[in-house]
Scaffold this active site. Sequence first.
Site, short mmCIF file in Angstrom:
data_model
loop_
_atom_site.label_atom_id
_atom_site.label_comp_id
_atom_site.label_asym_id
_atom_site.label_seq_id
_atom_site.Cartn_x
_atom_site.Cartn_y
_atom_site.Cartn_z
CE LYS A 31 20.22 21.36 -13.45
NZ LYS A 31 21.65 21.72 -13.61
CB THR A 32 21.15 14.58 -13.16
OG1 THR A 32 20.74 15.57 -14.12
CG2 THR A 32 20.67 13.23 -13.62
CG ASP A 219 17.11 15.73 -14.82
OD1 ASP A 219 17.30 16.90 -14.44
OD2 ASP A 219 18.06 14.95 -15.07
CD GLU A 220 18.39 18.31 -18.72
OE1 GLU A 220 18.29 19.54 -18.86
OE2 GLU A 220 19.48 17.69 -18.74
CD GLN A 250 22.11 23.24 -18.40
OE1 GLN A 250 22.40 22.30 -19.11
NE2 GLN A 250 22.22 23.21 -17.09
NE ARG A 605 26.49 20.21 -21.10
CZ ARG A 605 25.83 20.05 -19.95
NH1 ARG A 605 25.65 18.87 -19.44
NH2 ARG A 605 25.35 21.09 -19.31
P1 ATP Z 1 23.39 19.51 -16.04
O1 ATP Z 1 22.82 20.86 -15.75
O2 ATP Z 1 24.45 19.58 -17.05
O3 ATP Z 1 22.35 18.49 -16.29
P2 ATP Z 1 23.53 18.58 -13.31
O4 ATP Z 1 23.22 19.75 -12.45
O5 ATP Z 1 22.47 17.60 -13.54
O6 ATP Z 1 24.16 19.08 -14.67
P3 ATP Z 1 25.11 16.33 -12.51
O7 ATP Z 1 25.28 15.76 -13.84
O8 ATP Z 1 24.15 15.72 -11.58
O9 ATP Z 1 24.80 17.89 -12.66
O10 ATP Z 1 26.51 16.43 -11.76
C1 ATP Z 1 27.66 16.96 -12.41
C2 ATP Z 1 28.90 16.25 -11.91
O11 ATP Z 1 29.15 16.59 -10.55
C3 ATP Z 1 28.77 14.75 -11.94
O12 ATP Z 1 29.98 14.20 -12.36
C4 ATP Z 1 28.48 14.39 -10.50
O13 ATP Z 1 28.90 13.09 -10.19
C5 ATP Z 1 29.24 15.44 -9.73
N1 ATP Z 1 28.66 15.76 -8.40
C6 ATP Z 1 27.41 16.17 -8.16
N2 ATP Z 1 27.21 16.41 -6.84
C7 ATP Z 1 28.38 16.13 -6.23
C8 ATP Z 1 28.83 16.16 -4.86
N3 ATP Z 1 28.04 16.55 -3.86
N4 ATP Z 1 30.12 15.81 -4.62
C9 ATP Z 1 30.94 15.43 -5.62
N5 ATP Z 1 30.58 15.38 -6.91
C10 ATP Z 1 29.31 15.71 -7.22
MG MG Z 2 21.50 16.96 -15.31
#
Ligand code: ATP
Ligand code: MG
Length: 752
Positions: A31-32, A219-220, A250, A605
Amino acid sequence: MDLQSLNKQQREAALHTEGPLLILAGAGSGKTATMTQRIAYLIDQGISPYKPWSILALTFTNKAAGEMRQRVEKLVGSCPGMWIMTFHSMSLRILRENYEAAGYEKNFVVYDTVDQKALLKNIIKELNADTKIYPIQYVSAIISKEKEADRGPDEYIEREGETLKSKMIYKIYREYQRQLRKNNAMDFDDLLRNAYHVLRDNSEILEGYQRRFSYIMVDEYQDTNHIQYQIVKLMAQAHQNLCVVGDDDQCIYEWRGADIRNILDFEKDFPQAKVIKLEQNYRSSGNILAAAHSVIRNNRGRKSKRLWTEQEAGHKIVYARLSNDKEEASYIAREIQLLEGPSRGYDDFAILYRTNAQSRLFEDALRQARIPYQILSGFSFYERKETKDMISYMRLVANPRDEMAFIRVINEPKRGIGEKTVEKLRTLAGVRGQSLLDVISDDEVVEGLPAKARDSVKQMAEIINLCRDEQSNLTISDIYDNLLIRTGYMKSLEEQNTQEAEARIENLLDFKSFIFDFESEKKASGEEATLQEFLEKVATDGDADKYESESGKVTLMTLHSAKGLEFPVVFMPGMEDGLFPSHRSMDSMDKMEEERRLCYVGMTRAKERLFLTGAEYRVLYGNGSFTRESEFMRELEPSILDSDGDMIYTPKRNSGGLGVNTGSMDGFAAPAYKPYERQDKKITYDPLQYAKRIVKENAGMGDDDFKPGDEVSHSKFGRGMVIESDQKTVTVMFDGEGRKKLAKGIARLKKL
Ligand code: ATP
Ligand code: MG
């Protein structure tokens, strides 16, 4: 720029730039990352012509904001004017730009929790309220809750009805607000609330921001509270280009007013909304995901979703229940030592606990095992006494009306000013309608003070006023040095000549490096570092903001502050009923669900390894008791657990107890214990010597006899030549900055 690194859904989200968009997805699904790419894409191709300042992106911590900005700039180059920040920082900017509309003066200050509590304490005392019935913590929690829901004192009493208790709280709340205003100060909750009111009540101001920010992202989003939600809604009203990103599983800040409905009802608020779900998890191994899922599926109030991963199942989840809490801590230290190696540094490990009270045992165990760590807890370096004192001096320079700061330092160092004198000064300030600083700047008042206090009080007023007047000619470090030395603060520590004083001096120098870093960072990005901004940073930095990702240290933090972060190896200690889930949550279904979400956040995490631990016997808050294993452990699918079927873990690998090199089993005595703080500091000087030197250096600074034609150098403006000099001022023509008139006695000017 292309969006090659994104998967199909992520790309779709990044390309959907016009109109409302909800990205609802589980942990670690990118997402981030998607939001970051979306911003880069907008700047690079979406908005034409190039207008980075039309982007507003809101994150949960300053740290997350900094990282996001860096990533965006790495993709598309420098983006001046883009606002990537937290809600609090944004509110602060809006209020700085519109302080009049908020009914404040230009240099208003932000009170942190420490100031807030000090102010409340005074008020509770002044109103003769019984602190047993109205403990500060309790009252401040009520006030904060009311503010989060946008209710002032009147709305509070109206809603609560008149009881003995509510009437007293009403009085405290009203007086608290009155005194904040009088001090030209706001607390954290006021930041959001005042910003919201400014936008709501001033259509011109609102329209200005609406025009400017044509793309808004959050975000969040699941953790936004009522007021944050209202602010976003107002700002996005006109163009509806709002993209929110979050995971209902979350939401962990309901206890602080976060409202999960904000995300669940997004489609109601914005009927045109497009919803994109991301289902592939890129962070965690299969077993970790399965563990997190087996816990969270027990929550009823959630949107059902399932994450999948291409990664292997990986290691099973280790569960160890140790005989007591000390054993638990040494078990974790030992596991870290075993797993650390060429491919895994200490910064790949995190210990995430439910409450800060758990941290001490881990600190002890890690210290014994010689494992470097960083701890992110409420008690940080901003809260050390000496740093707080110096910050208060700096705050007085920024805002002479800051009464809390004044009261904190008027007798720090000791100037022979007691509480009674302070009261008299306050009364006088009230009668005259002046600030306390104004009052002590008056010679007549100073004459009336106890004899031994006169000189030092006079000196204090002088140096603060001088720093105020000369603010634009001084760097923040200059102001800091001047205050540190000429208020007598450093000298008094030096004279104490104790170990404690030495440690304080060291901390003060540490703080100076921190100021220096802040200035260098600003300089590197071509901006001027102002005192006000610095103080704002100090006031608004949260726990997670102190986290350094490549520190070479194990990270210790609460589960709450770990949101959005990721670590290869995660330990979650204290898996016991009453601790996690917390004792207060166990009689309420809603609170229980929030705890479960917290457990889900913690587990997700982890990238490669997840360790859950507990203790049969634990001492917490001074009480020892036997424990029962956490309900969450009972919810976990047994097949993914690696516990040898033996719930009580008996250390197999090392009979010495603690780590490899601490016991005396092998005939060597354990090396002498060194306090952790000093262990890996780069500073090698003797702090006392250093202090003496800077006191000496500063004493003479700016007092030289300058003559026209003298070549000089200045800390802020660089090299120049004196063109005029009289008793009080020196006028210098600087190579870069042109002509400046500087006050003697404080100007950081050296003859070359
Ligand atoms: P959270 O809910 O914990 O905030 P999130 O959904 O924001 O998580 P991110 O932190 O953006 O997730 O991504 C999690 C991990 O996956 C990071 O290490 C990111 O670099 C990797 N990632 C995200 N998208 C891809 C992709 N398309 N290909 C490879 N790696 C990815
Ligand atoms: Mg995130």
